[in-house]
Design an enzyme around this catalytic site. Structure first.
Site, PDB file in Angstrom:
ATOM      1  N   LYS A 139     -41.106 -24.514  26.739  1.00  0.00           N
ATOM      2  CA  LYS A 139     -40.450 -25.748  26.323  1.00  0.00           C
ATOM      3  C   LYS A 139     -39.574 -25.412  25.120  1.00  0.00           C
ATOM      4  O   LYS A 139     -40.060 -25.230  24.005  1.00  0.00           O
ATOM      5  CB  LYS A 139     -41.467 -26.830  25.926  1.00  0.00           C
ATOM      6  CG  LYS A 139     -40.803 -28.182  25.802  1.00  0.00           C
ATOM      7  CD  LYS A 139     -41.291 -29.009  24.641  1.00  0.00           C
ATOM      8  CE  LYS A 139     -40.763 -28.610  23.306  1.00  0.00           C
ATOM      9  NZ  LYS A 139     -39.332 -28.850  23.047  1.00  0.00           N
ATOM     10  N   GLU A 215     -46.609 -18.640  15.344  1.00  0.00           N
ATOM     11  CA  GLU A 215     -45.595 -18.067  14.436  1.00  0.00           C
ATOM     12  C   GLU A 215     -45.021 -19.240  13.663  1.00  0.00           C
ATOM     13  O   GLU A 215     -44.204 -20.002  14.185  1.00  0.00           O
ATOM     14  CB  GLU A 215     -44.497 -17.356  15.243  1.00  0.00           C
ATOM     15  CG  GLU A 215     -44.984 -16.149  16.036  1.00  0.00           C
ATOM     16  CD  GLU A 215     -45.251 -14.932  15.155  1.00  0.00           C
ATOM     17  OE1 GLU A 215     -44.885 -14.938  13.969  1.00  0.00           O
ATOM     18  OE2 GLU A 215     -45.852 -13.972  15.656  1.00  0.00           O
ATOM     19  N   CYS A 249     -37.339 -18.214   9.419  1.00  0.00           N
ATOM     20  CA  CYS A 249     -38.674 -18.264   8.823  1.00  0.00           C
ATOM     21  C   CYS A 249     -38.875 -17.137   7.823  1.00  0.00           C
ATOM     22  O   CYS A 249     -39.696 -17.251   6.929  1.00  0.00           O
ATOM     23  CB  CYS A 249     -39.721 -18.161   9.920  1.00  0.00           C
ATOM     24  SG  CYS A 249     -39.458 -16.738  10.979  1.00  0.00           S
ATOM     25  N   GLU A 346     -39.810 -24.694   2.476  1.00  0.00           N
ATOM     26  CA  GLU A 346     -38.862 -23.836   3.193  1.00  0.00           C
ATOM     27  C   GLU A 346     -37.485 -24.466   3.051  1.00  0.00           C
ATOM     28  O   GLU A 346     -37.266 -25.576   3.544  1.00  0.00           O
ATOM     29  CB  GLU A 346     -39.229 -23.827   4.680  1.00  0.00           C
ATOM     30  CG  GLU A 346     -39.898 -22.587   5.133  1.00  0.00           C
ATOM     31  CD  GLU A 346     -40.014 -22.526   6.654  1.00  0.00           C
ATOM     32  OE1 GLU A 346     -40.363 -23.537   7.280  1.00  0.00           O
ATOM     33  OE2 GLU A 346     -39.768 -21.442   7.200  1.00  0.00           O
TER      34      GLU A 346
HETATM   35  P1  NAP Z   1     -40.596 -27.677  14.785  1.00  0.00           P
HETATM   36  O1  NAP Z   1     -40.104 -29.006  14.386  1.00  0.00           O
HETATM   37  O2  NAP Z   1     -41.990 -27.320  14.497  1.00  0.00           O
HETATM   38  O3  NAP Z   1     -40.270 -27.557  16.336  1.00  0.00           O
HETATM   39  C1  NAP Z   1     -40.586 -26.389  17.063  1.00  0.00           C
HETATM   40  C2  NAP Z   1     -40.836 -26.758  18.502  1.00  0.00           C
HETATM   41  O4  NAP Z   1     -41.962 -27.615  18.579  1.00  0.00           O
HETATM   42  C3  NAP Z   1     -39.696 -27.512  19.175  1.00  0.00           C
HETATM   43  O5  NAP Z   1     -39.600 -27.078  20.497  1.00  0.00           O
HETATM   44  C4  NAP Z   1     -40.166 -28.943  19.097  1.00  0.00           C
HETATM   45  O6  NAP Z   1     -39.621 -29.782  20.093  1.00  0.00           O
HETATM   46  C5  NAP Z   1     -41.644 -28.771  19.331  1.00  0.00           C
HETATM   47  N1  NAP Z   1     -42.456 -29.888  18.866  1.00  0.00           N
HETATM   48  C6  NAP Z   1     -42.224 -30.731  17.824  1.00  0.00           C
HETATM   49  N2  NAP Z   1     -43.236 -31.611  17.715  1.00  0.00           N
HETATM   50  C7  NAP Z   1     -44.108 -31.337  18.703  1.00  0.00           C
HETATM   51  C8  NAP Z   1     -45.360 -31.904  19.107  1.00  0.00           C
HETATM   52  N3  NAP Z   1     -45.905 -32.929  18.478  1.00  0.00           N
HETATM   53  N4  NAP Z   1     -45.981 -31.365  20.170  1.00  0.00           N
HETATM   54  C9  NAP Z   1     -45.450 -30.332  20.817  1.00  0.00           C
HETATM   55  N5  NAP Z   1     -44.281 -29.742  20.490  1.00  0.00           N
HETATM   56  C10 NAP Z   1     -43.620 -30.248  19.439  1.00  0.00           C
HETATM   57  O7  NAP Z   1     -39.737 -26.520  14.110  1.00  0.00           O
HETATM   58  P2  NAP Z   1     -38.165 -26.336  14.102  1.00  0.00           P
HETATM   59  O8  NAP Z   1     -37.597 -27.251  13.070  1.00  0.00           O
HETATM   60  O9  NAP Z   1     -37.613 -26.370  15.474  1.00  0.00           O
HETATM   61  O10 NAP Z   1     -38.056 -24.819  13.643  1.00  0.00           O
HETATM   62  C11 NAP Z   1     -38.082 -24.448  12.336  1.00  0.00           C
HETATM   63  C12 NAP Z   1     -39.458 -23.937  11.928  1.00  0.00           C
HETATM   64  O11 NAP Z   1     -39.844 -22.842  12.748  1.00  0.00           O
HETATM   65  C13 NAP Z   1     -39.487 -23.409  10.516  1.00  0.00           C
HETATM   66  O12 NAP Z   1     -40.645 -23.856   9.867  1.00  0.00           O
HETATM   67  C14 NAP Z   1     -39.539 -21.904  10.711  1.00  0.00           C
HETATM   68  O13 NAP Z   1     -40.115 -21.206   9.645  1.00  0.00           O
HETATM   69  C15 NAP Z   1     -40.334 -21.776  11.957  1.00  0.00           C
HETATM   70  N6  NAP Z   1     -40.103 -20.477  12.591  1.00  0.00           N
HETATM   71  C16 NAP Z   1     -41.091 -19.538  12.508  1.00  0.00           C
HETATM   72  C17 NAP Z   1     -40.893 -18.277  13.073  1.00  0.00           C
HETATM   73  C18 NAP Z   1     -41.947 -17.225  12.983  1.00  0.00           C
HETATM   74  O14 NAP Z   1     -41.857 -16.259  13.728  1.00  0.00           O
HETATM   75  N7  NAP Z   1     -42.959 -17.346  12.140  1.00  0.00           N
HETATM   76  C19 NAP Z   1     -39.690 -17.993  13.730  1.00  0.00           C
HETATM   77  C20 NAP Z   1     -38.716 -18.976  13.783  1.00  0.00           C
HETATM   78  C21 NAP Z   1     -38.944 -20.213  13.216  1.00  0.00           C
HETATM   79  P3  NAP Z   1     -38.376 -30.727  19.760  1.00  0.00           P
HETATM   80  O15 NAP Z   1     -37.223 -29.837  19.582  1.00  0.00           O
HETATM   81  O16 NAP Z   1     -38.257 -31.595  20.935  1.00  0.00           O
HETATM   82  O17 NAP Z   1     -38.746 -31.472  18.503  1.00  0.00           O
END
Ligand code: NAP
Length: 443
Positions: A139, A215, A249, A346
């Site tokens: 997804k 992650e 991240c 962040e």
């Molecule tokens: P996010 O808001 O957590 O969203 C990530 C994914 O989760 C999206 O596909 C989102 O779908 C989905 N999602 C959101 N709420 C959900 C729920 N209640 N149930 C199931 N899925 C849900 O993060 P983001 O803003 O896209 O990405 C930025 C974050 O990712 C930052 O915190 C960054 O540090 C982290 N990140 C970490 C790594 C690592 O390797 N550690 C790598 C890259 C990014 P929708 O798009 O539909 O909301």
């Protein structure tokens, strides 16, 4: 875009479940060859994929090309790992019987990926899962679904069998993912995204005791010691801060500079940040593209205003430009007080707070004073100092005299609330394997 509901999501799980036995039984060499073919196709079509990434999420085209190369490498690396999954056979220490370990694919996997690396964050999961013999449902983030669909089409074209790679696009992430995790046919969740959503998914995964890889977010400290080669430290800081417009991240979120070199480092860093050009990611010569959305720009604007209110000084940038688009200029702040919110949040954008330090113990304590533990960066020419930081930083990864650490052949991942598990390297495939142990009587 198709906007899947729960019924569609479960239909994907149905086909992933049905394809599982045949895929797991497909010879590793054959699975490996399909991953190699994916690597080649992605590399050949790099320009198309890169353009799509830039159009979807705004990073400059040169960086999108970098993401394609990085994402494709996961397919090459795990093509090589697919044929090296091994078990063991040995005599039990007390004698009398034998111990045999048999690695097995965990089963159908659910992947949830973020928008900041629309190709690579999926590739890091799909490639090792397929190498191990698992089927997958991804997804992608609602803001960047096209790249993942493009990858799925490429994989279909090179001959990956139906049911093995599935993509579910939806605006109802919560509902659809919950239903997938609640279904006992799902055997594994791998999530990349914010710590906040990660916690929610871990709770849901607990009901079926799913294998999980997480992650999550980071809050990286980048430490420049007085004995560092400043040219190297500047190059490293620019990459660690500005790669992916700071929407990473592993972005340097806090830059600590030892007092004797603070002035020189800050002046040179500010000059380089100020010289970057901001604009549309597809235009030539652009270094800093648009951020993902209005909420992101507003958040960064607020974090900068908060730091300035508390006494920080802006050396470069710091003001949102007029006009359309989600642009924010490269920004350098100094005299950032310890209670500034950006030091514990962040930033996820092109803003660099610089803080000075006078001793290693002091900076180590500050660097570790966070719930996150993904990566730290250290710049020093003193080997012992570098090793002390490597041992003392509470992070899953450390960059020593390097601002770029991502590599498909190295184990990527965090400790503390930055995550569980590792992606890439040999560890990456183990996330998709269970072990059955057989005790064998051999009189
Ligand atoms: P996010 O808001 O957590 O969203 C990530 C994914 O989760 C999206 O596909 C989102 O779908 C989905 N999602 C959101 N709420 C959900 C729920 N209640 N149930 C199931 N899925 C849900 O993060 P983001 O803003 O896209 O990405 C930025 C974050 O990712 C930052 O915190 C960054 O540090 C982290 N990140 C970490 C790594 C690592 O390797 N550690 C790598 C890259 C990014 P929708 O798009 O539909 O909301």
């Amino acid at each position: 875009m198709a906007d899947a509901d729960v019924v569609d999501g479960l239909a994907a799980l149905d086909v992933a479940g049905k394809a599982m036995a045949e895929w797991a039984a497909t010879p590793p060499r054959k699975r490996s060859e399909l991953l190699t073919a994916t690597y080649r196709a992605l590399t050949e079509r790099s320009e198309e994929v890169a353009r799509l990434i830039t159009l979807e999420m705004g990073k400059p085209l040169a960086e999108a090309r970098g993401e394609v190369a990085y994402g494709a490498e996961f397919f090459r690396w795990f093509a090589e790992e697919a044929v090296r999954v091994e078990g063991r056979y040995n005599t039990a220490p007390a004698g009398g019987y034998r111990i045999l370990t048999v690695p097995k694919p965990v089963g159908p996997c659910v992947f949830v990926t973020p928008w900041n690396f629309p190709l690579a964050m999926g590739a890091r999961k799909i490639a090792p899962a397929l190498a191990a013999g698992c089927t997958t449902i991804t997804k992608p983030a609602a803001q960047t679904p096209l790249t993942m669909l493009f990858l799925a089409r490429i994989m279909e074209e090179v001959g990956v069998p139906p049911g093995v790679v599935n993509v579910v696009t939806t605006r109802r992430a919560g509902e659809v993912v919950s239903a997938l995790l609640a279904d006992r046919r799902t055997r594994k969740l791998s999530f990349t995204g914010s710590t906040e959503v990660g916690r929610v998914l871990l709770r849901q995964a607990a009901d079926n005791v799913l294998r999980t890889s997480m992650e999550l977010g980071g809050n990286a400290a980048l430490i420049v010691c007085a004995d560092a080669d400043l040219d190297v430290a500047l190059d490293g800081a620019m990459v660690a801060k500005m790669r992916n417009i700071g929407e990473s991240c592993i972005a340097a979120n806090r830059i600590y500079v030892e007092e004797p070199v603070r002035e020189e480092f800050t002046a040179r860093f500010a000059k380089r940040m100020g010289a970057l050009s901001v604009g549309h990611g597809l235009d030539d010569g652009v270094d800093v593209g648009a951020l993902i959305d209005e909420a992101s720009v507003a958040k960064i604007d607020e974090l900068v205003a908060d730091a300035v209110d508390r006494g920080a000084r802006v050396l470069v940038g710091g003001e949102r430009p007029d006009g359309p688009g989600y642009f924010y200029p490269p920004t350098v702040l100094v005299d950032v007080p310890e209670d500034a919110r950006m030091l514990e949040t962040e930033i996820f954008g092109p803003v660099a707070p610089i803080i000075s330090f006078t001793s290693d113990d002091e900076v180590m304590a500050k660097a570790n004073d966070t719930e996150h533990g993904l990566v730290g960066y250290v710049f020093t020419r003193d080997l012992q100092r570098a090793l002390r930081f490597t041992e003392g930083l509470e992070t899953g990864m450390v960059g020593i005299n390097r601002g770029l650490i991502s590599d498909p052949s190295a184990p990527f991942g965090g400790v503390k609330q930055s995550g569980i598990g590792r992606e890439g390297s040999h560890e990456g495939i183990l996330e998709y394997l269970d072990v059955t142990y057989a005790a064998i009587d051999l009189p």
